[in-house]
Design an enzyme around this catalytic site. Sequence first.
Site, PDB file in Angstrom:
ATOM      1  CB  SER A 119      -0.942  -0.008   1.197  1.00  0.00           C
ATOM      2  OG  SER A 119      -0.197  -0.175   2.371  1.00  0.00           O
ATOM      3  CG  LEU A 120       1.345   3.978  -2.986  1.00  0.00           C
ATOM      4  CD1 LEU A 120       0.669   4.693  -4.147  1.00  0.00           C
ATOM      5  CD2 LEU A 120       2.802   4.395  -2.877  1.00  0.00           C
ATOM      6  CD  GLU A 154       4.467   5.739 -11.132  1.00  0.00           C
ATOM      7  OE1 GLU A 154       3.644   4.848 -10.952  1.00  0.00           O
ATOM      8  OE2 GLU A 154       5.642   5.528 -11.489  1.00  0.00           O
ATOM      9  CE  LYS A 203      -2.866   6.782  -4.734  1.00  0.00           C
ATOM     10  NZ  LYS A 203      -4.279   6.492  -4.920  1.00  0.00           N
ATOM     11  CG  ASP A 258      -9.788   8.098  -8.111  1.00  0.00           C
ATOM     12  OD1 ASP A 258      -9.561   7.189  -7.291  1.00  0.00           O
ATOM     13  OD2 ASP A 258     -10.523   9.070  -7.875  1.00  0.00           O
ATOM     14  NE  ARG A 315      -2.865  -2.862  -2.565  1.00  0.00           N
ATOM     15  CZ  ARG A 315      -3.309  -2.615  -1.344  1.00  0.00           C
ATOM     16  NH1 ARG A 315      -4.608  -2.584  -1.121  1.00  0.00           N
ATOM     17  NH2 ARG A 315      -2.482  -2.410  -0.350  1.00  0.00           N
ATOM     18  CE1 TYR A 328      -1.349   5.174 -19.750  1.00  0.00           C
ATOM     19  CE2 TYR A 328      -3.152   6.163 -18.502  1.00  0.00           C
ATOM     20  CZ  TYR A 328      -2.337   6.133 -19.617  1.00  0.00           C
ATOM     21  OH  TYR A 328      -2.510   7.059 -20.606  1.00  0.00           O
ATOM     22  CE  LYS A 333       5.121   4.018  -7.830  1.00  0.00           C
ATOM     23  NZ  LYS A 333       4.582   3.179  -8.925  1.00  0.00           N
ATOM     24  CE  LYS A 388      -4.764   9.651  -1.958  1.00  0.00           C
ATOM     25  NZ  LYS A 388      -6.146   9.525  -1.658  1.00  0.00           N
ATOM     26  CB  CYS A 432     -39.818  36.033 -10.043  1.00  0.00           C
ATOM     27  SG  CYS A 432     -38.307  36.811  -9.431  1.00  0.00           S
ATOM     28  CB  CYS A 455     -40.329  40.781  -8.649  1.00  0.00           C
ATOM     29  SG  CYS A 455     -40.444  39.909 -10.218  1.00  0.00           S
ATOM     30  CB  CYS A 490     -37.893  36.722 -13.534  1.00  0.00           C
ATOM     31  SG  CYS A 490     -38.865  38.081 -12.868  1.00  0.00           S
ATOM     32  CB  CYS A 533     -37.400  41.552 -11.084  1.00  0.00           C
ATOM     33  SG  CYS A 533     -36.650  40.151 -10.251  1.00  0.00           S
TER      34      CYS A 533
HETATM   35  O1  D41 Z   1      -1.699   5.209 -10.121  1.00  0.00           O
HETATM   36  C1  D41 Z   1      -1.777   4.606  -9.051  1.00  0.00           C
HETATM   37  N1  D41 Z   1      -2.968   4.488  -8.463  1.00  0.00           N
HETATM   38  C2  D41 Z   1      -0.589   3.991  -8.417  1.00  0.00           C
HETATM   39  C3  D41 Z   1      -0.771   3.121  -7.372  1.00  0.00           C
HETATM   40  C4  D41 Z   1       0.704   4.257  -8.878  1.00  0.00           C
HETATM   41  N2  D41 Z   1       0.902   5.096  -9.923  1.00  0.00           N
HETATM   42  N3  D41 Z   1       1.761   3.675  -8.282  1.00  0.00           N
HETATM   43  C5  D41 Z   1       1.599   2.823  -7.260  1.00  0.00           C
HETATM   44  N4  D41 Z   1       2.683   2.269  -6.717  1.00  0.00           N
HETATM   45  C6  D41 Z   1       2.566   1.420  -5.696  1.00  0.00           C
HETATM   46  C7  D41 Z   1       3.808   0.826  -5.143  1.00  0.00           C
HETATM   47  C8  D41 Z   1       4.845   1.867  -4.945  1.00  0.00           C
HETATM   48  C9  D41 Z   1       3.518   0.175  -3.832  1.00  0.00           C
HETATM   49  C10 D41 Z   1       4.295  -0.190  -6.108  1.00  0.00           C
HETATM   50  C11 D41 Z   1       0.305   2.509  -6.753  1.00  0.00           C
HETATM   51  C12 D41 Z   1       0.229   1.615  -5.666  1.00  0.00           C
HETATM   52  N5  D41 Z   1       1.379   1.067  -5.184  1.00  0.00           N
HETATM   53  C13 D41 Z   1      -1.001   1.193  -5.057  1.00  0.00           C
HETATM   54  N6  D41 Z   1      -2.188   1.182  -5.595  1.00  0.00           N
HETATM   55  C14 D41 Z   1      -3.066   0.739  -4.695  1.00  0.00           C
HETATM   56  C15 D41 Z   1      -2.409   0.440  -3.543  1.00  0.00           C
HETATM   57  C16 D41 Z   1      -1.100   0.722  -3.767  1.00  0.00           C
END
Ligand code: D41
Length: 789
Positions: free
Chosen positions: A86-87, A120, A122, A124, A143, A232, A299, A323, A417, A420, A435, A441
């Site tokens: 997880s991140l 890079e 992130k 959604d 996952r 991706y 990273k 974020k 309205c 008025c 109106c 008005c």
């Molecule tokens: O684009 C993403 N959502 C994204 C998720 C990303 N670009 N890089 C990610 N890299 C990681 C690691 C560094 C742990 C390989 C991730 C996630 N993890 C991730 N997505 C969901 C949980 C973790």
Amino acid sequence: MSPAVSNNASRRAAELRERLDEASHRYHVLDAPTIPDAEYDALMRELEALEAAHPELVTSDSPTQRVGAAPSSAFAEVRHEVPMLSLANAFSDEEIGEFVRRIRTRLDLNADASLKFSVEPKFDGLAISLRYEDGKFVRGATRGDGETGEDVTANLRTIKQIPLKLHGKGWPTVIEVRGEVYMPRAGFEKYNETARESNGKIKPLINPRNAAAGSLRQLDPRITAKRPLAFYAYAVGVVEGGELPTTHSAMLKKLHAWGFPVSTLVDTADGAQGCLTYFHRVGEQRDALPFDIDGVVYKIDDLATQRELGFVGRTPRWAIAHKYPAQEQTTTIEAIEINIGRTGAATPTARLKPVFVGGVTVTNATLHNADQVARLDVRIGDTVIVRRAGDVIPEVARVVVERRPAHTHRWKMPAHCPICGSAIVREEGEVVARCTGGLACAAQVQQALFHFAARRAMDIDGLGERFIEGLTDFGYVKSPADLYKLKLHDLLEMKRRADERDGTTPETVKAGKVATKWAENLIEAIAQSRRTTLARFLYSLGINHVGESTAKALATWFGDIALIRHLPWPILKLVPDIGGEVARAIDAFFEQDGNQRVIDDLLEHGIVITDAHAPIAKVRAALTTANVLADMELPGITEKRSEQLAQAFDSLEAILHAPPAKLSASGVPLDVAAALASALEQAQTRELFKRSAHAMHLLLERAESAKGAAGPLDGKTVVLTGSLNSLTRDEAKDKLEALGAKVAGSVSKKTSFVVAGAEAGSKLDKATELGVEVWDEARLVKFLHAHAG
Ligand code: D41
């Protein structure tokens, strides 16, 4: 089947797979299609036919295998041999600074040593892992909790961006590629558009993220195949029997070469500062991206350094998500109100339970217009998704129908309205409802005054935007009529308060001197505007669709505000160039009590109309029962039917009171008679008949007859001499005659006036000699202009 045939088929199938795979990769991953869709389809059909004839030729990586697997009853569990980590999240620049400092400390690096990050977007969406053995896609899993996910192979196969077979060479015997499945915005919107049009058969998707997750968890891959999903790649898991590059960024390049989509936004950056620059750069593009991102990920680029840093629990020390503020949030609708704009536009607005979205607390969101409310079917009490992207006004994006409470009602645009009380009207073919209380008005008073005072309207010199704001903001003026009640000291007081409020008090005023000249001038300009023409007055009222030429036509035809202000729209339509839309706008304006009160007020305390006259003879000619009936836009009542009805009944009242049997006997087709009879049962139609009949009588009583046609030059004899600049002699003659003048060739004592152009000769001398009035061209043009129809 002979082995030779089978061999041929097998070779052809392999060739087709190769070509289809290549084309699909170029189309979906590289965004650079090489063959036309039709050719792709033909190749696909050929392969399908081959495989149908020789089932033993079907391979798991065949492009025909992307769709069609039978629904499964549940997903099998998949243990991730290498866990999906997880991140950690960060929400501020400071947190990023700390993240980078912690890394430097662990690595014994000082603050200015270079530290390279792969950076890079992130996405959604939903994290997944794709397993390839000997270059073939064998299994894909969600996952899950990072340890165990669900086997969604059949669903992942339907995503065209996921290669079923690796490209290029040099890939490990076993490799797990990890990344995000997401739904691009366009696909999401399109899907929801279809859902909205399906009348509840297809459920709309909540947001692109839920859409991706929900689509992958479909038990029937044929459903997944219909969802516009994309992918991706951003990491690898298990790697056996092969070498990978030594940096994350190089590895992403390799993945791209092996056929995976990798975001073009991926980059490298140095230190915290480089990361933050990237964060802001991508943030600026965020709204314009074709997919949703909720942040960026940093990273450590060097894989050996990543290993050295290790993890805390399941979270790597070498990566962090930075974020952006969420652009969408869920909240509830407390009320739907309408907001009246400066031009009278009624915009429905949602009052929300306050919610933090896009970096601010939002309590209102626009619903744009009634169509949008209907499309979304937003109701009071609904749970909705509010979106605030960039700096735009927050809007209600979607309703979460599942969470709708019992006993809600569809929303309707209110009829009146809230400011008025005038009617809110939405014209046919218009998106915006308005109106109609333009003069009365409070929401529109500034706009109304600005238009009223304009040069081509009442021409009040010096009454600009700033004074209008001051006069209305401090309550000195609530309608145009109040202008004529202003006293010098009101203006001075208003100015003093406005200056005080805006902090713009001039030094001279502070020193005790009060400038009054501007106020005297303004009072004088208002007084000057009192005497005006009917056309200017009508134009100045700011009636929707009534420009100068329509105002002039109304003035010329009917001549009197006392008449015009009560005419029903079918009568207004008798004027050439006034159509149904314009006529209804005029009628709707005068139907509002508020507007009528302001007009009374204007006529009692301010305005003197200098050119009132009786309705012109053309009004009498046009005012036939047949014409008025045809103008009423009743179903089936064409000009021809109107003629027939007029022949049979000869007045609107007679038609109004005719029993249905008599309507049928009038000669019009039975269905037309029936439609008319049922229209006449409606109170609205009856009212229109009564008003039209009444207006007809009134106008016929007052209108000039054709012979004694009223013109401002009735009984006058005019002589033209010299050459005119702006019009020809013939045109001048036509226009003068149209106004009632007789145009003569020679000057005598009976000549009323002579129009003398350039190089006027003996006729001008004669006029001077006889003491006959002489007009120059400018005066003529001004006169013609003032009386133009
Ligand atoms: O684009 C993403 N959502 C994204 C998720 C990303 N670009 N890089 C990610 N890299 C990681 C690691 C560094 C742990 C390989 C991730 C996630 N993890 C991730 N997505 C969901 C949980 C973790």
